[in-house]
Scaffold this active site. Structure first.
Site, mmCIF file in Angstrom:
data_model
loop_
_atom_site.group_PDB
_atom_site.id
_atom_site.type_symbol
_atom_site.label_atom_id
_atom_site.label_comp_id
_atom_site.label_asym_id
_atom_site.label_seq_id
_atom_site.Cartn_x
_atom_site.Cartn_y
_atom_site.Cartn_z
ATOM 1 N N GLY A 90 -1.046 -5.459 1.490
ATOM 2 C CA GLY A 90 -0.869 -5.979 0.001
ATOM 3 C C GLY A 90 -2.153 -5.428 -0.737
ATOM 4 O O GLY A 90 -2.698 -4.413 -0.855
ATOM 5 N N SER A 91 -2.417 -6.343 -1.827
ATOM 6 C CA SER A 91 -3.272 -5.850 -3.039
ATOM 7 C C SER A 91 -4.687 -5.478 -2.783
ATOM 8 O O SER A 91 -5.206 -6.050 -1.518
ATOM 9 C CB SER A 91 -3.462 -7.082 -3.886
ATOM 10 O OG SER A 91 -4.499 -6.973 -4.790
#
Lengths: 144, 406
Positions: A61-62
């Site tokens: 993810g981010s």
């Protein structure tokens, strides 16, 4: 069991293993105040990473996960150490920043995670030359 | 630089880059011409401590550097529903970046500013949609940089020589082809959103190549495609054959190699991808509309304004439009901003409605034309989303209910 792993961040740590079947995004995935896994879609939601040797396939993810890991290390809610099957630049950055800002070294190693089991005492030991040894005791009872 | 000959801050940044390279296995650094920093969103004290340390050491950026959105709208502070003591570190984080010499752009669309890179430039950009846009639509070269490392690149003017900075890694890997694309779908904005979602879900961090994409009306459609792809997956670059600059032909897109995999996209795949974005049926009452994720361009404003004049939304349903502060100044000068406000438009600058507390107390459904917003907003701020075309959003605001394809 004892095996070698590549040290992304070398260091020493010990704690009970927390083995996740799915990678966890720290951003949106843990509550930085408590170390608890809050990602609603994660199978280990509700577990706490604080003080554990966190074992998972990789990061996810981010890129904001770098900040969240660094902040967790600052607040002492982070894992004691992290073992990944595949390296992850985002988690590495978070650990490097915490080391540079707060002189807290949370070892992050990449190696074979097969056979590591949750809740057993587990150790990461720096043996130099970008190498760490992972050791997990198979004993039962005691802490459990 | 490591020993501080360019200053202590550059030395610290270089020390981090060297350790980062070791973690990646990158063997050397290369020069960059620009940076875009995604460090202004406040995630806790550690982020602020890092920037404060660089400021205290006298740090200055080495290349022209833009800033991504922050946690608050400095232009419209009245929109913010944040406690004073919580707001303070958010403001300090934004201003500490300015002290390092970054430009106060506070936009996720730096490619809409005068800092837009040119084809072939080596840059270090954060913010997933900006990364995809730079690599794919412009042909500039960046990896997926993020927290801390983008700033280290800016302070040193260097980046690790790996990944998409290098020609060989920019080749396509997965081929996407359409089967049975309808004319109405081909003419819609949502086609580009749906394609982005699908290639994001299916490509992992591989480079997708889209064959047969209808020529976009403007670069905003490619912006929406890239933003959706980077939200649904880890895509940092795509090729659209005959459209993007490194893909004149399928052969060029794949660098003369064969695709690892070919995936077809059907009308049903597109419809399902879009349907997953909406959690309520047509006719549901809406509380607000949110547009401009990534930030609304001037072209998009100039498509919105005629719709406002025609459909005249006046039901006290706010139409939030996230946009860059420079774009906003331009609209203000022309009088179009004042006119838009009369139809319920509430411009938001410097931040975005899904990372701030602007919409926090809104109950009910928020409608958007952004695949990225629809993907993240439910988790970030707990709203229920309805997705539609730009015109659907304006009409729904006028009627007060989700209305699509009218």
């Amino acid at each position: 069991m004892e095996r070698e792993a590549v040290a992304v961040i070398a260091g020493n740590a010990e704690g009970l293993a927390l083995v996740l079947s799915q990678s966890l995004s720290f951003w949106g995935g843990i509550d930085v105040a408590t170390g608890r896994i809050i990602d609603a879609n994660h199978p280990d939601r509700g577990e706490t990473v604080t003080g554990r040797i966190l074992v998972m396939p990789s990061g996810r993810g981010s890129s904001s996960s770098s900040s969240v890991l660094a902040e967790a290390i600052r607040r002492k809610t982070a894992p004691a150490g992290i073992i990944l099957a595949r390296t992850d630049a985002i988690l590495a950055v978070g650990a490097i920043v915490a080391d540079m800002l707060y002189a807290v070294r949370m070892p992050l190693v990449v190696g074979d995670t097969e056979g590591l089991v949750s809740d057993l005492p587990t150790e990461i030991r720096d043996v130099g030359a970008s190498c760490c040894v992972i050791r997990q005791d198979a004993r039962t009872g005691g802490d459990r | 630089m490591l020993d501080g000959e360019k200053g202590a801050a550059a030395g610290m940044a270089m020390a981090m880059l060297v350790r980062f390279c070791a973690a990646l296995g990158a063997e050397k650094l290369l020069d960059i011409t620009r940076a875009h920093i995604d460090g202004c969103l406040y995630h806790g004290q550690a982020g602020l401590d890092f920037v404060d340390r660089l400021v205290a050491l006298g740090g200055k950026v080495h290349v022209p550097t833009t800033l991504n959105v922050g946690s608050i709208d400095l232009i419209h502070p009245e929109l913010m529903r944040v406690k004073r003591e919580d707001e303070d570190p958010m403001r300090r984080l934004m201003s500490a970046h300015l002290a390092l010499g970054c430009a106060p752009t506070f936009t996720c669309a730096p490619y809409q500013t005068r800092f837009r890179p040119r084809f072939g430039e080596q840059i270090a950009w954060g913010e997933s949609n900006a990364i995809v846009f730079a690599n794919s639509v412009i042909g500039a070269r960046t990896n997926r940089y993020g927290d801390f490392i983008d700033l280290c690149c800016a302070l040193t003017g260097r980046a690790p020589a790996w990944g998409l900075h290098l020609e060989a890694n920019r080749r396509g890997q997965i081929l996407y082809e359409f089967v049975g694309l309808s004319a109405s779908r081909a003419a819609s904005d949502s086609l580009y959103v749906a394609v982005g979602l699908l290639i994001g879900e299916k490509s992992g961090d591989h480079v997708p190549v889209i064959k047969g994409l209808p020529p976009p009306r403007d670069e905003d459609q490619l912006k929406a495609l890239g933003a959706a792809a980077a939200s649904a997956g880890s895509v940092a670059m795509f090729h659209a054959v005959g459209i993007t600059p490194e893909a004149a032909t399928v052969g060029e897109a794949f660098g003369g190699r064969k695709p690892d995999q070919t995936i077809t996209i059907s009308e049903a795949d597109l419809a399902q991808a879009l349907a997953r974005l909406s959690k309520v049926p047509d006719g549901s009452p809406i509380s607000a509309v949110s547009l401009g994720t990534p930030h609304f361009s001037l072209d998009e404003w100039r498509r919105l304004i005629p719709l406002l004049r025609r459909l005249r939304p006046q039901r006290d349903i706010p139409i939030y439009v996230n946009t860059g502060r420079d774009t906003l100044s331009e609209l203000d000068r022309s009088g179009e901003l004042a006119e838009s406000r009369g139809f319920g438009v509430r411009p938001v600058a410097d931040t975005c409605t899904y990372v701030t507390a602007i919409l926090k107390e809104i109950e009910g459904v928020v409608m958007t034309n952004s695949g990225k917003w629809a993907h993240y907003a439910p988790g970030n701020i707990g709203v229920t989303v309805a997705f539609g075309e730009l015109e659907d959003c304006v009409r729904s605001a006028a009627i007060g209910r989700v209305t699509r394809g009218a």
